[in-house]
Design a protein around this motif. Structure first.
Motif: not given
Length: 292
Positions: A253-267
């Motif tokens: 499993l790998e974390a994900r930063p937010p997209n340019q709209e600030g959505a989609g963050l997975v810590t």
């Protein structure tokens, strides 16, 4: 490949490539690049040959292949850093200025004979690599920590946060994990230390691997996970996927930063919560920096 990619590739070239650009002049390489950019085609040998013929130049097979490789490095690879990353002994490539490139082959940093055209060329390469990794790198977000498609770990900081020039750090992730025996033979694990580490795994106790940057934390942890029984399920929750243990049952499993709209963050904390519901026999968290 787009026209923007072609412009951002700059005029940097990798040492050791075929001399087509030098023999035919920089204008020849630029003309081929622009033609490929306009068509949106990948720089395959056949397309490079066709673009070269369109320029009215007669070149041999070796020169055509050299041109294709040079274009690939500039437009889709790591530019002048490509030969360094391809070296199986290199673990880290560090760029602190256009004329200051360093590599680590396991015996400390050494100067590499690679020079960028200017600071702008370093910035363009860093931004293109960030885009390949699906990350943003610009004045509004002047740093990035990402994993490239081949597994290479990338970190970059733009000026003025990085004083003088863009700082680019690339850590090469080798596909094979070392065994504990190999680490002991190489002196990474002190004599007798392997017995303690094996007992730690067999006892199924929780443990923390800690150390400075580049000291081998990931290498050691991968070796320890290789000692886990084949019937056990390992779930990895990582900020950037680096661990590649030699084990038949690994879930990554790998974390994900937010997209340019600030959505989609997975810590990483989110991943730990999900991993606990996936019946792990061993749960590995890396790297722990906060509430994980």
């Amino acid at each position: 490949m787009t026209a923007t990619d072609a412009r951002e590739a700059g005029a940097t070239t990798a040492p050791g490539t075929a001399p087509v650009a030098r023999a035919g002049g920089a204008g020849l390489l630029d003309a081929v690049r622009q033609r490929l950019a306009a068509s949106g085609a990948e720089p395959t040998p056949a397309r490079v040959a066709a673009a070269l013929r369109a320029q009215g130049r007669l070149l041999g097979d070796a020169e055509v292949l050299g041109a294709a490789e040079e274009l690939r490095c500039e437009l889709t690879g790591a530019g002048p850093l490509e030969p360094l990353l391809a070296d199986p002994d290199v673990t880290d490539v560090l760029v602190s200025a256009p004329d200051r490139v360093w590599v680590d082959r396991g015996a400390g940093l050494e100067r590499a004979p690679v020079v960028f055209a200017d600071a702008a060329a370093v910035r363009r390469l860093a931004q293109r690599l960030a885009a390949v990794a699906g990350r943003r790198l610009d004045d509004a977000r002047p740093w990035v920590d990402a994993r490239l498609p081949d597994g290479t770990r990338m970190h970059a900081v733009l000026p003025p946060v990085a004083v003088g020039s863009t700082c680019l750090s690339l850590r090469v992730m080798r596909p094979r994990a070392f065994t504990l025996e190999e680490l002991t033979a190489a002196g990474t694990v002190p004599p007798g230390g392997d017995r303690i580490l094996r007992a730690l795994i067999d006892a199924r106790v929780s443990y923390l691997v800690s150390g400075g940057t580049g000291t081998g934390k990931t290498t050691l942890l991968a070796a320890l996970l290789g000692l886990v029984g084949e019937r056990e399920r390992i779930v990895l929750a990582e900020d950037s996927a680096e661990l590649r243990p030699d084990h038949p049952h690994v879930v990554r499993l790998e974390a994900r930063p937010p997209n340019q709209e600030g959505a989609g963050l997975v810590t990483l904390r989110d991943l730990v919560r999900q991993a606990l519901r996936m019946r792990p026999d061993r749960l590995v968290v890396g790297e722990v920096r906060g509430g994980e």
